[in-house]
Design an enzyme around this catalytic site. Structure first.
Site, PDB file in Angstrom:
ATOM      1  N   ARG A 129      -1.048  -2.903  -7.191  1.00  0.00           N
ATOM      2  CA  ARG A 129      -1.583  -4.042  -6.459  1.00  0.00           C
ATOM      3  C   ARG A 129      -2.573  -4.822  -7.332  1.00  0.00           C
ATOM      4  O   ARG A 129      -2.560  -6.055  -7.358  1.00  0.00           O
ATOM      5  CB  ARG A 129      -2.260  -3.566  -5.169  1.00  0.00           C
ATOM      6  N   HIS A 145      -1.801   2.640  -6.312  1.00  0.00           N
ATOM      7  CA  HIS A 145      -2.536   1.471  -5.829  1.00  0.00           C
ATOM      8  C   HIS A 145      -2.800   0.475  -6.957  1.00  0.00           C
ATOM      9  O   HIS A 145      -2.989  -0.719  -6.722  1.00  0.00           O
ATOM     10  CB  HIS A 145      -3.862   1.917  -5.207  1.00  0.00           C
ATOM     11  N   ARG A 158       0.840  -1.196   0.000  1.00  0.00           N
ATOM     12  CA  ARG A 158       0.000   0.000   0.000  1.00  0.00           C
ATOM     13  C   ARG A 158       0.880   1.253   0.000  1.00  0.00           C
ATOM     14  O   ARG A 158       1.987   1.242   0.526  1.00  0.00           O
ATOM     15  CB  ARG A 158      -0.941  -0.003   1.205  1.00  0.00           C
ATOM     16  N   TYR A 190      -2.705 -15.592  13.740  1.00  0.00           N
ATOM     17  CA  TYR A 190      -2.024 -15.509  12.457  1.00  0.00           C
ATOM     18  C   TYR A 190      -0.606 -16.055  12.562  1.00  0.00           C
ATOM     19  O   TYR A 190       0.143 -15.686  13.447  1.00  0.00           O
ATOM     20  CB  TYR A 190      -1.974 -14.063  11.963  1.00  0.00           C
ATOM     21  N   LYS A 192      -1.534  -0.689  11.979  1.00  0.00           N
ATOM     22  CA  LYS A 192      -2.726  -0.949  12.791  1.00  0.00           C
ATOM     23  C   LYS A 192      -3.177  -2.404  12.681  1.00  0.00           C
ATOM     24  O   LYS A 192      -4.354  -2.708  12.521  1.00  0.00           O
ATOM     25  CB  LYS A 192      -3.878  -0.015  12.397  1.00  0.00           C
ATOM     26  N   HIS A 209      -4.239  -9.177   2.423  1.00  0.00           N
ATOM     27  CA  HIS A 209      -5.696  -9.139   2.557  1.00  0.00           C
ATOM     28  C   HIS A 209      -6.086 -10.016   3.737  1.00  0.00           C
ATOM     29  O   HIS A 209      -6.628 -11.102   3.583  1.00  0.00           O
ATOM     30  CB  HIS A 209      -6.370  -9.636   1.277  1.00  0.00           C
TER      31      HIS A 209
END
Length: 390
Positions: free
Chosen positions: A324, A321, A231, A358, A259, A348
């Site tokens: 991507r 962007h 990003r 995770y 975040k 994602h």
């Protein structure tokens, strides 16, 4: 008292800070660089913060005039009884919500745009009303008027923020219920904005144009965006310390910076390692990978890379962007890589981190191979050579 020179010279810092003017008026300077006129006071024994607007839209003279008028109105207003003191106005409730919400925002520009949207569209209509006296019809009329003016995206954002203010008021015990639930449902369909992206057969021409871009740092930024497809904010704000250019060949973006509960790992291809080596000659002595030309302690602006694409003739055809989307298209259509591997590299992930733990090592070996294949594909496209095999 403040002067115009002091206001212009006030630079952003890591944390917000205040510059005092007079009679309690002060200027808050946010990490994003936005400067907002505010006033802290007490009304009926409760702490209040009045926000007048942003400099330079609201000049020093205008801020003082607005402050004088507000103080005169506040002092002339009869002090409310116990019930009124216990229930805030919408603006006071919004200020309390912003105090909790703004520190969680990922994008620095939202530090100023979120309060500004309330100041422009909501406070003039319902700001001074008690929050428990505001009706559903008022809220519906307010957001529908914004939508009808052609500002669809703004209408949705304002509706969401109004609901968040009311939710916060309930959660903090200021009110027991509210009329703002699912406020966005009263709006018409929202036009979906897609990030423009060149088709794969035009990627080579784009890369050749970027390779000829005159500014070295901007050129490197665009090429890194193409090869890593992270990003834009993750790239432009990246410090050198996140890059392991040794045997690991890995860029680790800390979860705290994006975040997220977990870090995001980007394997570095041979081409990216060469780009970083060349870039280090120019920016490696500083903290930031892509420092601003005039403000080296801050990263390049969020529009630097996008405007470079405009100058190359790609306005409306490709955005930063868009790399991507290009990578996702090519990698999926190749049939060489599992969708889970591609999605993991695109980061994602479920933003609700309570949904599942995770594993940082997920697919890392496959992702290393994929990222090298992708860089080879870009090189072949730029050179108009045959595409690489897996």
């Amino acid at each position: 008292m403040l002067t115009q020179l002091q206001i212009r010279a006030a630079e952003a810092r890591d944390k917000p800070y205040k510059l005092a003017d007079r009679d309690g008026l002060y200027l808050t300077v946010l990490p994003s660089g936005a400067k907002s006129w505010r006033y802290n006071h007490r009304l009926a024994g409760k702490a209040q913060t009045k926000t007048y607007g942003q400099w330079p839209t609201l000049s020093l003279a205008d801020a003082r005039a607005a402050h004088a008028a507000y103080r005169a109105g506040t002092l002339a207003t009869p002090q409310p009884g116990p019930d009124r003191a216990a229930t805030p106005t919408f603006e006071a409730a919004a200020v309390a919500w912003l105090a909790d919400y703004l520190p969680t925002i990922r994008k620095g520009k939202n530090q100023s745009s979120v309060p500004a949207s309330l100041e422009q569209h909501v406070y003039p209509k319902i700001g001074r009303q008690r929050i428990d006296h505001i009706t559903r019809v008022q809220l519906v009329d307010l957001v529908k008027a914004i939508y009808a003016s052609g500002k669809q995206e703004t209408a949705y954002k304002v509706a969401q923020r109004i609901t968040q203010v009311f939710d916060h008021a309930v959660d903090t015990g200021r009110i027991d219920a509210h009329p703002a639930g699912r406020l966005t449902r009263v709006l018409g369909a929202k036009t979906v904005t897609h990030h423009p992206c060149v088709p794969p057969d035009q990627a080579g021409a784009l890369l050749r144009a970027i390779a000829a871009y005159p500014d070295l740092i901007t050129r490197a930024g665009l090429l890194l965006a193409a090869h890593t497809f992270v990003r834009t904010d993750e790239l432009r704000s990246a410090p050198w310390v996140e890059f392991d250019r040794g045997k690991a060949a890995l860029w680790t973006i800390p979860g705290a910076r994006i975040k997220m509960a977990e870090d995001h790992e980007v394997p570095l291809s041979r081409q990216v390692l060469r780009l970083l080596k060349d870039l280090a000659v120019y920016t490696g002595e500083g903290a930031l990978l892509l420092p601003g030309a005039n403000t080296p302690r801050r990263p390049i602006s969020e529009n630097t890379l996008l405007f470079a694409l405009y100058r190359l003739g790609y306005k409306g055809a490709h955005t930063v962007h868009g790399f991507r989307a290009l990578a996702s298209t090519v990698l999926n259509e190749s049939g060489l890589w599992r969708p889970d591997v591609i999605e993991r590299q695109l980061d994602h992930r479920e933003r609700d981190n309570s949904r599942r733990p995770y594993n940082r090592a997920d697919y890392l070996a496959e992702r290393r191979q994929m990222m090298q294949w992708w860089s080879d594909w870009l090189d072949a496209a730029q050179a108009q050579a045959p595409r690489p095999a897996a």
